[in-house]
Structure formats: C-alpha cells, structure tokens
Design a protein around this motif. Structure first.
Motif, short mmCIF file in Angstrom:
data_model
loop_
_atom_site.label_atom_id
_atom_site.label_comp_id
_atom_site.label_asym_id
_atom_site.label_seq_id
_atom_site.Cartn_x
_atom_site.Cartn_y
_atom_site.Cartn_z
N UNK A 142 55.79 142.80 50.96
CA UNK A 142 55.46 142.13 49.70
C UNK A 142 56.52 141.09 49.34
N UNK A 143 57.80 141.47 49.55
CA UNK A 143 58.88 140.52 49.29
C UNK A 143 58.72 139.29 50.17
N UNK A 144 58.35 139.54 51.43
CA UNK A 144 58.18 138.43 52.35
C UNK A 144 57.10 137.48 51.87
N UNK A 145 56.01 138.05 51.35
CA UNK A 145 54.92 137.20 50.88
C UNK A 145 55.33 136.41 49.64
N UNK A 146 56.15 137.05 48.78
CA UNK A 146 56.65 136.32 47.60
C UNK A 146 57.53 135.15 48.08
N UNK A 147 58.38 135.45 49.10
CA UNK A 147 59.27 134.41 49.62
C UNK A 147 58.46 133.24 50.19
N UNK A 148 57.35 133.58 50.83
CA UNK A 148 56.50 132.52 51.40
C UNK A 148 55.83 131.71 50.30
N UNK A 149 55.33 132.43 49.29
CA UNK A 149 54.70 131.74 48.17
C UNK A 149 55.69 130.79 47.50
N UNK A 150 56.94 131.25 47.34
CA UNK A 150 57.96 130.40 46.71
C UNK A 150 58.23 129.17 47.58
#
Ligand SMILES: Nc1ncnc2c1ncn2[C@@H]1O[C@H](COP(=O)(O)OP(=O)(O)O)[C@@H](O)[C@H]1O
Ligand SMILES: [Mg+2]
Lengths: 234, 298
Positions: A142-150
C-alpha cells in the motif's frame, strides 16, 4: 529529453561507482534499467532526478545542462520529474491523502483544486478507504502504491521508479507495471530500475539498459539506435 | 481564500504543528523572564539615577559655623540677603534651628542639644542650573564677603558614591541583558538544529519533490515562531507579574532613591520589545540554520 555523456560518479575518494555512462532517453519511451544489486542503478537514477551531481561528464535534461545549472533553478526541473524512491520516502506524519497531495502543494496548487486529483489517484491505486491512514499503518504494497501515486500526480514528463516492484507480490508487480505502461502511453517517459529480469518481458516495446559494476551496456542497441528517433537533434 | 499564502508554503501541516517541540519554548520563557527583570532593573536604576542626580545637582547647602549664636544669626541673615541677589540662585531658605536639631537628633540622642554643642545655621539653596565647581566658587566668594564663617557644599557631593554604584549596577544589568540575548540566540540555534535533525527526512522529501529553499525555510520559521511566541509571552507575563508585585512592595518602602515614582507601569512598555525581538530572533535563526543546511544539499 535526457542525455548522459561520459558521466562518472565517485562517492568520496573510492573507485568510481559509475564510469563512462553515455545514453540518450527519448520522449515517450519506456526503459528498464537492470543490473545486480550494487551495480549502481540507484546511483544512476539519483543523477537523473537531480539528487546528486556527477563527478564528471555532461548531463542534459530537457535540453539544458543539468550539471552547471545554478541551484535555484533545480526545483523547477525536479517538479518535471516524478520519482518512486526505492524506500518510498513517504512523510510519516502525513496521511495517504496528504502524501499524494504533496507535489501539488509544493507546486503551489490552491487547496481548493487539490481534492479532485488526489481522490482520483486514491481511487486509481485502490486506496480510497485508506485516505486518512498514515504510512506506518499501511502495508508495504500500500505504501508503494501511495509512493507511485505521489510520483505521478503532478503529471511529470519523466517518471523514474527505483525497484518499484520490490516489495509486492508478483501479481501486484505486474499490475503496477501495467500502470506505468498506461502512463507511458499518455506520453510520459518512464525509467524503471529493477533487478528482476522476468518483469522486462511484460512490457512490449520497452528498451533495456544494463548496468554491470558501474558500466552501462546496451544489449538491445536501443540506446544507440533508437527505434523512434523523431525528436533527435530537436 | 489565502491563495497567495498556499502558493508560498506547501502546507502548514507539513511539519507537525499544534504541539510544543521539546524544551525550547520553556527555555525561551526563562530567558525572556530574566531579560525582562534585568531590563526593568536597568531602566529603573537609570531613571532613579538621573532624576535623583538631576534634583540633587540643583541643590546646595550653606553652613554658618560661627560658634557665637549672635554672630551666627547675623551672618546667616547677611548671607541670605546676599544669596538671593545672585542670579544663579532661585531660592535661599534659612533652615529654622528647630529643624536643624531635628535633623541631627538621631545622631545625638533626644533632648535639646543646641545648648551643649554649637550647631551650625543652615541655608538651603535651590540653584537655577546644575551645580559645578565654578558656580560653587563664585557663590562661596559672595557669601564669604558677608559671612566669613560660611561653608558651602553641593548636596550631590555626598550622594556621588551612591550614584556611581547605581551606575555600575546599570552597566551590570546591561551586560546581563547582552549575555541573556546571546544565550537566547544560542538556544534558538540549537533548537533549529534539532528541528532540522528530527525533520531531515521530511525536508529531503520536500526538497526532492521540487520544494524551494524558501518554501522549506518558511515552514520552519513558522514552527519556530510558534514555539518562540509561546515561550516569550509566558516569560514576559511572568516577568511583568513579578515586577508589578515588586513595585507594590517598593511603594511601601519610602526611600528617596527607590520609591513608587521610580518604578511605574509605563516601564513595561519598552519591555514589550523583548518578547517581540525574541520571536523575530528565533525566526531569523531558524531561517539561517535551515538555509545553511539546505545549501549543503544539491
Ligand atoms: N551515498 C553513498 N555513499 C557511498 N557509497 C555509496 C552511496 N550510495 C551507493 N554507494 C555505493 O555505490 C554502489 C552502487 O550502489 P547503488 O547505486 O545503490 O546500486 P544498486 O541500486 O544497483 O543496488 C554500491 O557499492 C554502494 O555501496
Ligand atoms: Mg538500488
């Protein structure tokens, strides 16, 4: 779009971590940067997203010399590059929403115009329900996906991702790659560093750059003979 | 709403706010408290020294020392007549013998002492301008013509050591204020460094996302300003309360040097500058520290 000429990088006084790196990245292309752990992938990407100056050589970014560029002009260039860091680098006391909104806030987007794009991003990465969660309460994936979204919310011209599939299961890894590919089709130049050779075949038309102990080889010849030389010399 | 504002600062929530960070606000409160007290002492001493000094500098006393009461009376009247003629003298008042006795009584014990010891006759002088040696000499010459046993003294002479001591105390207070200012600045620098340390990850992220040095330093300045404001206001209020309490006690104490008139609430007005300067100093130091650290990043 990006041009490296005989770039070398040396940390401190040791041997060169990167030597004689020369390549050109063309707009709208998709690149994989492979190499074993410690080969220098992260170091090369750092040069690309302006976190590090090379010890020698020339780096041209968006047609300008990034090596001699004055410091005060760097933030403007950084905003044109989206980065997914190997260790995510989410701000721990900010919610998923605020982490994703960060690039827009840095760029001075008014508060009223933030919610729409950020919610869209949360929806896109499937974390709408976790909008108010802080990074510590999110799983690695989930953190990775947030990082990608950012990294992509500011619609960067170049997207740089350092081992973006390192912390996720193979299914999600493929989904994330499809996501990058979708962005690439919208015109973003994508550079993905990975040590996972199996991923590379999943994206048709991607170029491969291989790092071996700080030296770049070009197994497909794509760096020297680009398939789409449309913007050459522009 | 605050469009210009949001564009200049990424987000006020970027640095965790709303709670005090560590000991800095409290240390600043103590510094401001001490500075307020030292400054109040300096101001009070300075106003007491100048007002007392100024008043005394316009006063002198003529003593007629002739032992024979008849001669003494005659000389006193002649001296007074001569003195009022002089342009430097505003008033010349003969002090009644009873008052002289009353003045000396504490030293000689009660009872009538005039019969045992010949007391001098006194004339109090109020001068047109502050006394100096030339003036004293010319008055003395005029008086000695008609009253050979006269002696004239400036009242400031006996207070000179006191005034000098007060001046030294003033310098001491000023030095204390300077030291406190240096210590406060050092505190703020340390606090800015520790804030930099605990937020270095956030700073690096905002920096890499294209945040400018100015944006990042503004966030810090705001953070530091909040802490410094809390500390300064607290320290100032404590100092002011202390001063008001002290002034009440001084009012009850009727000494000519320190009394209610030398400390008044208007003294607190210039002291208000102390918390204001402290907050500005904190913001400046935060800014310089952060900009210095950012300049070391690419
Ligand atoms: N900041 C640094 N200081 C010194 N050496 C470093 C630093 N970053 C990386 N290195 C060294 O450079 C080499 C390449 O590292 P890196 O670029 O992280 O490789 P990769 O990402 O391919 O695993 C390694 O030997 C690593 O120890
Ligand atoms: Mg790496």
């Amino acid at each position: 779009m990006v041009e490296f000429q005989n770039v070398g990088l040396r940390y401190g006084t040791g041997a060169e971590t990167l030597s004689d790196i020369s390549f050109t990245l063309f707009p709208g292309s998709f690149y994989f940067l492979t190499g074993t752990s410690g080969a220098g992938k992260t170091s090369l990407l750092k040069l690309l997203y302006l976190a590090q100056r090379p010890s020698r050589g020339v780096i041209k970014l968006f047609g300008e010399d990034a090596v001699t560029m004055p410091r005060r002009r760097l933030p403007g260039f950084r905003r044109r590059i989206g980065v997914v860091f190997q260790d995510f680098r989410l701000v721990p006391h900010l919610t998923a929403f605020d982490n994703i909104a960060l690039p827009l806030r840095v760029a001075g987007v008014p508060e009223g115009d933030l919610a729409g794009p950020v919610k869209e991003m949360l929806d896109w990465i499937g974390l709408t329900e976790r909008a108010t969660a802080r990074p510590a309460t999110l799983s690695g994936g989930e953190q990775q996906r947030v990082a990608i979204a950012r990294a992509v919310i500011g619609r960067p011209e170049i997207l740089v991702a350092d081992e973006p599939t390192g912390n996720v299961d193979p299914d999600l890894a493929v989904r994330l790659l499809k996501l990058f590919s979708a962005l690439n089709k919208l015109g973003t130049t994508v550079v993905v560093a990975t040590h996972d050779i199996h991923l590379i075949g999943k994206i048709g038309g991607a170029q491969m750059m291989q790092l071996d102990r700080g030296r770049l080889s070009d197994p497909t010849g794509a760096l020297r003979y680009p398939p789409k030389p449309l913007v050459l010399g522009a | 709403m605050f469009r210009g504002r949001t564009q200049s600062a990424p987000n006020r929530q970027l640095m965790p706010e709303g709670r005090l960070s560590g000991p800095m606000p409290w240390v600043i409160a103590i510094m401001v408290f001490l500075t307020v007290l030292a400054a109040a002492a300096a101001l009070t001493l300075s106003s007491a020294t100048t007002s007392t000094g100024e008043q005394l500098s316009r006063e002198a006393t003529v003593q007629i020392l002739a032992p024979d009461p008849a001669v003494r009376d005659r000389e006193q009247r002649a001296a007074q007549r001569a003195l009022v003629q002089l342009p430097q003298i505003v008033r010349a008042d003969a002090v009644p013998p009873a008052d002289v006795e009353a003045l000396l009584a504490p030293w000689f014990g009660g009872g009538s002492i005039a019969e045992d010891i010949p007391l001098p006759a006194l004339i109090d002088l109020t001068l047109a301008r502050p006394v100096d040696d030339m003036m004293l000499a010319s008055i003395s010459a005029a008086v000695l013509d008609v009253a050979p046993s006269a002696r004239i003294d400036a009242d400031s002479a006996w207070l000179e050591p006191v005034l000098q001591a007060m001046q030294s105390l003033q310098w001491l207070a000023a030095a204390l204020i300077l030291l406190l200012a240096i210590a406060t600045a050092a505190t703020v620098v340390l606090a800015a460094r520790s804030a930099l340390g605990s937020h270095s990850a956030t700073i690096a992220i905002v920096h890499l996302l294209g945040g400018t040095d100015l944006q990042i330093s503004r966030l810090f300045q705001r953070r530091m300003a909040l802490d410094a404001t809390f500390g300064s206001v607290l320290g100032f209020l404590a100092g002011a309360a202390m001063l008001v309490g002290l002034s009440r006690q001084l009012a009850a104490l009727e000494t000519p040097l320190l009394n209610a008139s030398t400390f008044s609430p208007w003294l607190l007005a210039p002291l208000l500058g102390i918390p204001v300067i402290t907050v500005l100093l904190a913001m400046l130091m935060a800014r310089l520290t952060i900009l210095g650290a950012l300049r070391k990043m690419l």
